[in-house]
Design an enzyme around this catalytic site. Structure first.
Site, short mmCIF file in Angstrom:
data_model
loop_
_atom_site.label_atom_id
_atom_site.label_comp_id
_atom_site.label_asym_id
_atom_site.label_seq_id
_atom_site.Cartn_x
_atom_site.Cartn_y
_atom_site.Cartn_z
N THR A 1 0.82 -1.23 0.00
CA THR A 1 0.00 0.00 0.00
C THR A 1 0.84 1.27 0.00
O THR A 1 0.31 2.35 -0.23
CB THR A 1 -0.91 0.03 1.24
OG1 THR A 1 -0.09 0.05 2.42
CG2 THR A 1 -1.83 -1.17 1.26
N CYS B 1 2.71 2.95 9.32
CA CYS B 1 1.81 2.98 10.47
C CYS B 1 2.61 2.88 11.77
O CYS B 1 3.78 2.50 11.78
CB CYS B 1 0.82 1.81 10.45
SG CYS B 1 -0.17 1.67 8.95
N CYS C 1 -1.57 0.25 15.08
CA CYS C 1 -2.59 0.61 14.10
C CYS C 1 -3.76 -0.37 14.16
O CYS C 1 -3.56 -1.59 14.16
CB CYS C 1 -2.00 0.61 12.70
SG CYS C 1 -3.16 1.17 11.43
N ARG D 1 3.71 7.00 2.78
CA ARG D 1 2.91 8.10 3.32
C ARG D 1 2.24 7.65 4.62
O ARG D 1 2.03 6.46 4.85
CB ARG D 1 1.88 8.57 2.31
CG ARG D 1 0.80 7.56 1.95
CD ARG D 1 -0.18 8.14 0.92
NE ARG D 1 -1.31 7.26 0.68
CZ ARG D 1 -1.32 6.27 -0.18
NH1 ARG D 1 -0.24 6.00 -0.88
NH2 ARG D 1 -2.40 5.53 -0.34
N CYS E 1 -0.33 6.76 7.51
CA CYS E 1 -1.66 6.16 7.61
C CYS E 1 -2.66 7.19 8.14
O CYS E 1 -2.39 7.88 9.12
CB CYS E 1 -1.60 4.96 8.56
SG CYS E 1 -3.20 4.20 8.92
N CYS F 1 -4.22 5.57 11.89
CA CYS F 1 -3.49 5.57 13.17
C CYS F 1 -2.62 6.81 13.35
O CYS F 1 -2.08 7.02 14.44
CB CYS F 1 -2.63 4.32 13.30
SG CYS F 1 -1.20 4.25 12.18
N ASP G 1 20.09 14.36 49.32
CA ASP G 1 18.80 15.02 49.54
C ASP G 1 18.15 14.51 50.83
O ASP G 1 18.12 13.30 51.09
CB ASP G 1 17.88 14.74 48.34
CG ASP G 1 16.53 15.40 48.49
OD1 ASP G 1 16.42 16.62 48.25
OD2 ASP G 1 15.57 14.69 48.88
#
Length: 491
Positions: A30, A34, A38, A63, A65, A68, A441
């Protein structure tokens, strides 16, 4: 981690949100990348490839998603636990140094050539500084597109793009949507757009679990009047930023931190958001921290009672260093009073229509004209304060994201009146060293006695060696054994 294919595949198939930000999954069929959690049906293992950063995915032609939104996942906790060159470079890029000073400026801050920095970042992250900065600009643009009504030309330059055309091309390439389509999608989601002009509202994601009590309790209890306040269940403070100033409201909510920003210049958005994330230690990996600390039977019950404690940090390391000196050997209330006097005398006034904030905390330069005789402090502490301010102003002591933690410790130790407590306090909260430990401390030593741990600083330090590199988080658990207001959310 992205090189361990089997581990990554298991995380993706189980939709494990703990690994969001550790690596990114790119799908070959695709061309989408992601986060591991996702919600879509995971692809076949042979169609997955893993990258260490969103910038590396984008550089490889994938690119983001739309489901998600991997660009909005928590940052990698790796950069918070390391002080090497790559980690410091990532902290500087996150602070917008590449946008303001370019790659030569980034390299100069780190003491390397631009080519060396490029090579180191590509080897570890799969992308160079320009690609990493571009990915951050894309995310800033998305926030401005979705949460403001700014014209897109204003969004482009506020996000750091050199032209509207570059802005449009980048948004389309990274998100597969035009800027107008992104805004339209956001408008269809309830509550996606800021409620009033001049403000930006967004969610700051984090890894779970998170215990907000000590985090916000500490900030509220030690807040300097006029600069910080707790109001209506939220921590608010002023921010000094490169192009102007801002006011932020941070609210603990289930699963995220609500963030409301009012900025005089939207170009400061990226830096303001990253400073807020740093302040609240939101990129930490609480499971890794808790697992190691729980291995000690003395700490295990404390961790089980409040998993996911964070280390409250600062939005301005120089400010915190000054406040640490003011807090030497005095109560929390007295330290706030001393700091408030400095703010009134030397801080820049600001307007806050929504609350009681009045000033920015004065910078080292603004404090350079400080009259020591005007300070209601012992003479030795006046000398310590004025010497520290001068060292911060002239760069003798540097406490920025590019500073190596041990180098900063060495420079601080050379100043009069700066001892182990002050150095480790600054290392923990200003520099973000996860292994800073306050062996001297009073609160830590009292907790050690209650837990039958060694009482002397040297013996206690030796006893805590198995807690490394997370001793700053152990300090939060030790402090929480007391009923001091820093340990609980204000009512």
């Amino acid at each position: 981690m992205h090189t361990d294919t089997e581990h990554c595949v298991r995380a993706v198939r189980s939709k494990d949100a703990r690994f969001d930000g550790w690596f990114f999954t790119a799908v070959l069929t695709t061309r989408i990348y992601c986060r591991p959690s996702c919600p879509v049906v995971p692809p076949k293992a042979e169609n997955m490839i893993f990258y260490p950063s969103a910038a590396a995915c984008q550089r490889a032609g994938f690119r983001a998603c739309k489901r998600c939104r991997p660009d909005t996942s928590p940052g990698s906790p790796e950069w918070n636990a390391r002080a090497d060159t790559v980690a410091r470079a990532m902290r500087l890029i996150r602070d917008g140094v590449v946008d303001r000073e370019g790659v030569p400026g980034l390299a100069a801050r780190l003491g390397y050539s631009a080519r060396q920095i490029e090579r180191q970042l590509r080897a570890e992250l799969g992308a160079g500084p320009l690609a990493l900065a571009r990915a951050q600009r894309a995310q800033t643009a998305r926030v401005l597109i979705e949460t403001t009504a700014l014209p897109f030309a204003h969004v482009a330059f506020a996000a750091g793009f050199s032209s509207v055309r570059t802005f449009n091309d980048t948004v389309r390439e990274v998100f597969a949507l035009a800027p107008g389509e992104l805004r339209a999608r956001a408008a269809r989601r309830a509550g996606a757009v800021g409620a009033s002009p001049g403000t930006i509202e967004l969610r700051l994601p984090h890894r779970t679990p998170l215990t907000p009590g000590n985090l916000f309790g500490h900030l509220a209890a030690t807040g300097v009047p006029g600069v910080e306040e707790w109001r209506d269940g939220a921590y608010r403070r002023t921010l000094a930023l490169p192009h102007g100033h801002g006011i932020v409201t941070l609210t603990p909510r289930p699963g995220h931190i609500g963030c409301r920003l009012s900025l005089t210049d939207p170009r400061d958005l990226t830096l303001a958001v990253n400073r807020c994330r740093w302040l609240l230690d939101l990129d930490a990996d609480p499971l890794a921290v808790d697992e190691q600390l729980s291995a000690d039977p003395m700490l295990a019950p404390l961790v089980a009672a409040a998993p996911g404690r964070r280390v409250p940090r600062t939005v301005d390391p120089a400010e915190f260093a000054v406040r640490a000196v003011l807090g030497q050997q005095v109560s929390t209330a007295a330290a706030r009073t001393h700091a408030a006097r400095l703010v009134i005398a030397h801080g820049k006034p600001v307007e806050d229509p929504d609350g009681g904030l009045t000033h920015l905390f004065p910078s080292p330069g603004a404090l350079a004209s400080l009259d020591p005789e005007a300070l209601a402090l012992p003479r030795s502490r006046r000398t310590t304060l004025t010497t520290l301010v001068a060292a911060l102003a002239d760069g003798t002591v540097r406490l920025g994201p590019d500073t190596h933690w041990d180098e900063a410790r060495d420079r601080l130790a050379e100043l009069p009146g700066i001892g182990p407590w002050t150095i480790e306090t600054i290392a923990m909260r200003a520099l973000g060293d996860p292994d800073a430990f306050l062996a001297t401390d009073l609160g830590v030593r009292k907790a050690a006695q209650r837990l039958d741990l060694p009482a002397t600083p040297a013996a206690l330090t030796a006893r805590t060696a198995p807690w490394r590199p997370w001793r700053a988080y152990a300090v939060q658990h030790l402090w929480a054994t007391d009923n001091h207001p820093i340990n609980t959310l204000p009512s």
